[in-house]
Design an enzyme around this catalytic site. Structure first.
Site, PDB file in Angstrom:
ATOM      1  N   LEU A 232      20.758  51.228 -33.953  1.00 52.09           N
ATOM      2  CA  LEU A 232      20.798  51.731 -32.588  1.00 52.09           C
ATOM      3  C   LEU A 232      22.101  51.329 -31.905  1.00 52.09           C
ATOM      4  O   LEU A 232      22.710  50.310 -32.250  1.00 52.09           O
ATOM      5  CB  LEU A 232      19.623  51.158 -31.774  1.00 52.09           C
ATOM      6  CG  LEU A 232      18.215  51.560 -32.204  1.00 52.09           C
ATOM      7  CD1 LEU A 232      17.187  50.631 -31.579  1.00 52.09           C
ATOM      8  CD2 LEU A 232      17.928  53.001 -31.797  1.00 52.09           C
ATOM      9  N   VAL A 233      22.516  52.116 -30.935  1.00 49.15           N
ATOM     10  CA  VAL A 233      23.684  51.769 -30.132  1.00 49.15           C
ATOM     11  C   VAL A 233      23.269  50.722 -29.110  1.00 49.15           C
ATOM     12  O   VAL A 233      22.476  50.988 -28.216  1.00 49.15           O
ATOM     13  CB  VAL A 233      24.268  52.999 -29.415  1.00 49.15           C
ATOM     14  CG1 VAL A 233      25.377  52.566 -28.459  1.00 49.15           C
ATOM     15  CG2 VAL A 233      24.829  53.989 -30.427  1.00 49.15           C
ATOM     16  N   THR A 234      23.764  49.521 -29.267  1.00 55.56           N
ATOM     17  CA  THR A 234      23.534  48.447 -28.304  1.00 55.56           C
ATOM     18  C   THR A 234      24.878  47.807 -27.980  1.00 55.56           C
ATOM     19  O   THR A 234      25.889  48.106 -28.602  1.00 55.56           O
ATOM     20  CB  THR A 234      22.586  47.373 -28.872  1.00 55.56           C
ATOM     21  OG1 THR A 234      23.265  46.658 -29.927  1.00 55.56           O
ATOM     22  CG2 THR A 234      21.303  47.991 -29.412  1.00 55.56           C
TER      23      THR A 234
ATOM     24  N   TYR B  13      25.882  43.529 -43.715  1.00 54.60           N
ATOM     25  CA  TYR B  13      24.847  43.061 -42.796  1.00 54.60           C
ATOM     26  C   TYR B  13      23.873  42.109 -43.481  1.00 54.60           C
ATOM     27  O   TYR B  13      23.946  40.904 -43.308  1.00 54.60           O
ATOM     28  CB  TYR B  13      24.095  44.254 -42.197  1.00 54.60           C
ATOM     29  CG  TYR B  13      23.390  43.906 -40.909  1.00 54.60           C
ATOM     30  CD1 TYR B  13      23.973  44.197 -39.683  1.00 54.60           C
ATOM     31  CD2 TYR B  13      22.171  43.241 -40.909  1.00 54.60           C
ATOM     32  CE1 TYR B  13      23.345  43.849 -38.492  1.00 54.60           C
ATOM     33  CE2 TYR B  13      21.543  42.881 -39.729  1.00 54.60           C
ATOM     34  CZ  TYR B  13      22.129  43.189 -38.529  1.00 54.60           C
ATOM     35  OH  TYR B  13      21.515  42.828 -37.362  1.00 54.60           O
TER      36      TYR B  13
ATOM     37  N   LYS C  35      19.414  36.594 -39.553  1.00 50.65           N
ATOM     38  CA  LYS C  35      18.169  37.350 -39.506  1.00 50.65           C
ATOM     39  C   LYS C  35      17.088  36.699 -40.350  1.00 50.65           C
ATOM     40  O   LYS C  35      15.901  36.713 -39.994  1.00 50.65           O
ATOM     41  CB  LYS C  35      18.409  38.793 -39.958  1.00 50.65           C
ATOM     42  CG  LYS C  35      19.308  39.597 -39.025  1.00 50.65           C
ATOM     43  CD  LYS C  35      18.778  39.599 -37.601  1.00 50.65           C
ATOM     44  CE  LYS C  35      19.674  40.412 -36.673  1.00 50.65           C
ATOM     45  NZ  LYS C  35      19.191  40.389 -35.269  1.00 50.65           N
TER      46      LYS C  35
ATOM     47  N   TYR D  30      17.160  43.746 -37.874  1.00 47.40           N
ATOM     48  CA  TYR D  30      17.650  44.922 -38.589  1.00 47.40           C
ATOM     49  C   TYR D  30      17.842  44.556 -40.054  1.00 47.40           C
ATOM     50  O   TYR D  30      18.240  43.432 -40.379  1.00 47.40           O
ATOM     51  CB  TYR D  30      18.973  45.411 -37.998  1.00 47.40           C
ATOM     52  CG  TYR D  30      19.490  46.682 -38.652  1.00 47.40           C
ATOM     53  CD1 TYR D  30      18.823  47.892 -38.473  1.00 47.40           C
ATOM     54  CD2 TYR D  30      20.625  46.668 -39.448  1.00 47.40           C
ATOM     55  CE1 TYR D  30      19.278  49.056 -39.082  1.00 47.40           C
ATOM     56  CE2 TYR D  30      21.087  47.826 -40.053  1.00 47.40           C
ATOM     57  CZ  TYR D  30      20.409  49.021 -39.867  1.00 47.40           C
ATOM     58  OH  TYR D  30      20.854  50.170 -40.478  1.00 47.40           O
TER      59      TYR D  30
END
Length: 230
Positions: free
Chosen positions: A104-106, A66, A75, A56
């Protein structure tokens, strides 16, 4: 937030060097490379094998929490690993790619500090635009339009990343997300953001929130065990 449906303000301390190293170890490319090396050394790699890791990047508004933070360090390590693995798999006419997904919802993303408000705003705007994708829709587009679409070469960006975050990063979408974010607070996040949709996806990800399931019914564990043996 999810447990009590509350907005929680918090101040986070900067990660220590040990915490940074641990995060890179867990979320970077070390395990990925070790796994592929094991398959290569045991002569278990199929011709044309392709391997992908999910990543991401996000828009500028999320970069401080992030991309520019500890997660971003991990990352970067993951992206660099994709390059080294790609060279190794070239011997098998295969490839290795890091795929940049949308927010996304994870089971992991909902616990990233500071990301949830952005996702509440993003989900609302993308649903209004008809461009929202959940995990399944996102993966379907990855395989149908990128990895298995018959391209002679897998389409990647200048950093050799597969990008399927294009709908999220659409300028019009991001402008509207920023407008919603600027208004969100502990009093209105349920109304201005898509909190209901966000929570529903999290519940269903863990097996709850389905209308056709009676969660109060007794479960016969013995019969389930016997069925699994058959």
């Amino acid at each position: 937030m999810l447990e009590n449906d509350e907005w929680i303000n918090a101040t986070l301390l900067a990660a220590t060097e040990q915490e940074i190293d641990d995060t890179i170890k867990v979320m970077g490319g070390d395990d990925w490379e070790s796994w592929i090396d094991t398959l290569i050394n045991s002569e278990s790699i199929a011709q044309g094998c392709q391997t992908i890791a999910f990543s991401y990047v996000g828009p500028e508004v999320t970069h401080p929490i992030y991309l520019d933070g500890t997660l971003g360090r991990a990352k970067i390590d993951l992206h660099q690993t994709s390059h080294s693995l790609n060279l190794k798999l070239a011997n098998f006419d295969g490839g290795a790619y890091a795929t940049v997904c949308k927010a996304l919802v994870t089971k992991a993303s909902v616990f990233i500090p500071g990301l949830t408000p952005y996702m509440l705003a993003l989900y609302r705007v993308m649903k209004e635009h008809g461009t929202h994708e959940g995990c399944i829709e996102q993966m379907y587009r990855l395989f149908s339009q990128k990895l298995c679409a018959g391209h002679k070469v897998v389409p990647v960006d200048a950093e050799r990343l597969i990008r399927i975050d294009d709908l999220e990063l659409d300028p019009k979408t991001q402008d509207q997300v920023s407008e919603v974010l600027a208004q969100l607070n502990e009093h209105n996040f349920k109304e201005l953001g898509d909190y209901a949709g966000f929570k529903q996806e999290f519940l269903q990800l863990n097996g709850f929130g389905f209308e056709n399931v009676n969660y109060s019914a007794d479960v016969d564990v013995v019969s389930i065990y016997q069925s699994s043996e058959d």
